[in-house]
Design an enzyme around this catalytic site. Sequence first.
Site, PDB file in Angstrom:
ATOM      1  CB  VAL A   1     -87.353  -4.520   7.234  1.00  0.00           C
ATOM      2  CG1 VAL A   1     -86.879  -5.682   8.098  1.00  0.00           C
ATOM      3  CG2 VAL A   1     -87.922  -5.048   5.924  1.00  0.00           C
ATOM      4  CB  ALA A   2     -85.704  -0.716  10.723  1.00  0.00           C
TER       5      ALA A   2
ATOM      6  CG  ASN B   1     -87.216  -6.607  13.623  1.00  0.00           C
ATOM      7  OD1 ASN B   1     -86.474  -6.141  14.484  1.00  0.00           O
ATOM      8  ND2 ASN B   1     -87.789  -5.859  12.704  1.00  0.00           N
TER       9      ASN B   1
ATOM     10  CG  ASP C   1     -85.669  -8.130  18.793  1.00  0.00           C
ATOM     11  OD1 ASP C   1     -84.608  -8.241  19.434  1.00  0.00           O
ATOM     12  OD2 ASP C   1     -86.106  -7.065  18.361  1.00  0.00           O
TER      13      ASP C   1
ATOM     14  CG  ASP D   1    -126.799 -17.287  37.674  1.00  0.00           C
ATOM     15  OD1 ASP D   1    -127.768 -16.679  38.140  1.00  0.00           O
ATOM     16  OD2 ASP D   1    -126.841 -18.484  37.345  1.00  0.00           O
TER      17      ASP D   1
END
Length: 872
Positions: A279-280, A705, A709, A326
């Site tokens: 998880v880290a 996280n 974060d 083009d």
Amino acid sequence: MEKLYAKDSETILKEFQTTEKGLSDKEVEKRMESFGNNALKEKKRKGILKVFLNQFKDLLVGILIVAGIISIITDNVESTLVIFIVILLNAILGTVQYFKAEQSLEALKSLTAAKCRVIRNGVKQEILSKDIVPGDILFLEAGDLIAADGRIIENHSLQVNESSLTGESLAVEKSVEVLSDGEIPLSERKNMVFGGTLVTYGRAIAVVTATGMDSELGNIANLMENTKAKETPLQKSLDKFSGKLAIIIITICIIVFVLEIYRNESILNALMFAVALAVAAIPEALSSIVTIVLALGTEKMAKENAIIKDLKAVEGLGAVSVICSDKTGTLTQNKMTVQKVYVDNKLIEGRELKKDNLAHTFLINNALLCNDSVTVEGKEIGDPTEVALVNLGEELHLDELVIREKYQRISEIPFDSDRKLMSTVNIVNNKSVLFTKGALDALINKVNYLTTSDGVRRLSDEERKKIILVNKQLSEQGLRILAFAYKELQDREEITKEDENDYVFTGLISMIDPPRLESKDAVYKCIMAGIKPVMITGDNKVTAVAIAKEIGIMSKGDIAIEGLEIDKLNDEQLKDKVKNIAVYARVSPEHKIRIVRAWQALGEIVAMTGDGVNDAPALKQADIGVAMGITGTEVSKDAASVILTDDNFSTIVKAVENGRNIYNNIKNSIKFLLSGNLSAIIAVLYSAIINLPMPFAAVHLLFINLLTDSMPAIAIGMEKSNGNLLMEKPRGRNESILNKELLKIVAFEGIIISIFTIISFYGGNPHLNPKAASTMAFSTLCLARLFHGFNCRGNKSIFKLGITTNIYTIFAFCIGVLLLSIVLFMPPLKQVFNVVSLRGNQYLLLIFCAIMPTVIIQLLKIIVLYKKVQNK
């Protein structure tokens, strides 16, 4: 393939079992069953379930699922819930974004014309284009988008713009004449019309010969299946990164698990340590944050006229090193405009014509009367060259409808490609006057007199030579030139081709589809940004080179070549030459693909623009396909990853700048996430190695996280451009987003944050009070990473960037602190997140340890910047 162009009208009607009175309703029903709707077959769209399930294919998501299952086994219900909520939110976000892009495309499709006029049961009627079938009798007139392929059986000066199929910008003159039964290129099948092309002049009746996927549009659409879409550099880089990170995580987790078992820890505890480490290590929010930053980029680009179909194409634009564009409509205005005018023995600008000059007046009247185009309520109807003459009149405050009402037309001989002339008879001051316009080579030997400001006089040999010389000089500049002449008739209405002689010459008018005003600046910015602009067009070389030189695409040392010359080169020879070729003229779809592949073989990232079906295979082959939203066909839009709603080259340059900024922001967001995650990994590994209790519960790391974060990472992704991005060279095709320099910074910043996190962990006394120590480590890491968000905004110090220039980073910091405070001080949440109350001095220590990494990093940035300035 059946050569319908080599058969006469009667044979065609017989073959398709139809008559000039059209099909009956019963026959239409029968044919609809056989041939189906007149529509291009669309790829089966992914269902919502399939799109949703595709979001789980990522390897890191797989590891996270395994971590969630282990959490269930180890009775960590909170961690399990949080892990699966995260995975689910990521999948929902990806699915929503996919269908949002699809909706943008559907909105564009609704702009396509959908009706046509046919005869059925002997009655002329309007039907939906999708309901047309082979054998229908189709009516065509100026302004119509042709619904299907057909063979012309009656023609009245029909001219069709077939650029969507051939890339040729000038209209093709059509006829009913039977052509040779040899192989004739599409652009020269004068008695055929094709679906998706535009009638610019005249009218005609045609028998529908092919619909849907059997049409020429359908044939080119089928080429698409043989061309694979390319992954963008970010896509490749993130996939590569995910793979490497997954291997590292699995390896470290196995090592830690074995280490814990060796120390006589229970299997469950060892598994918990491994889960915490997984998880880290996994940046759970990375996928979502990249998606959100890219989505924000797409919204910004949409406001600047670029719709992004594929999110990763936003960043891909920033890596582009070659733009194959083009000419017509993208670099130019897609509108013929009068340039130089030769009148009264002088070459002047069109805007310098004077209404009080006799010679000028004759030329202007000649141009407006011998002309079938009109401008009504801002809508231009007719041949582009004739529209240019009408617009010239408007510049001089002359209304073509008023002039034509005053000098009424009583007869005409329409333009045809054999004589290259058009003539009308108008009543001027109670006299019949024959006005003629056309190619100079068809008219010059028919003129004997000249209009001057002093009146009409005989044309001398020297003046005739001068007219021919001026015409040649203007032609060499890539201009299209029309010559004008008139003569008085003896009160007659009817005229024949024999009357087209003994003229009074009034002048020459030259015109061109001019560059867009912003094209020159956009090309300059491209070159400054290290991007090579290349022109690829179906037009002739002379015109293409003239435009390319004017806007800066072609400079000293560059060359221009035509499709026939490309045919003589093999792929290796083309690759050797491609760097020096700035202009490609008269090219086919196969040539375009070869040009793109040649650049890609040299390691370049190629953007290709186009609007026609003939462009679609190359749009798909290119790293970034850019289709035109206004003039583009549905096939070209489906093949592209970016659609310009204003058909403007300068929009691509803006998109490149946005793409580079987004890439930098994503890179900074990734740096923020990885350095924070590394600090957690180091802390967990440190504890495992020296046999300390685990510093974080899995739920702590998920909270950091995903909540504290995510917001700073998104805020970093919203950092504005520093304004110098177009001065930098594009990055290489194989350059990873995680290069050595970035990894060094991630490692340094991760180590600094981990050191102060471990100091704070010790401040909670892990041997005597592991829960307090864990609370200290969790709070410090969370707060340190919130402060770290300011460090990752850019390479410069926060004082140089400006504290308030990205207000979102301040909001993210404040919300993160608030969430952490709620967890630390609300009793129900304290139990969920395994935290305990701390003493006053412990709070001071954790705040000190959280701020110190940012203080150190900012001081280093100031020192590095100072050294750079000193070295300069």
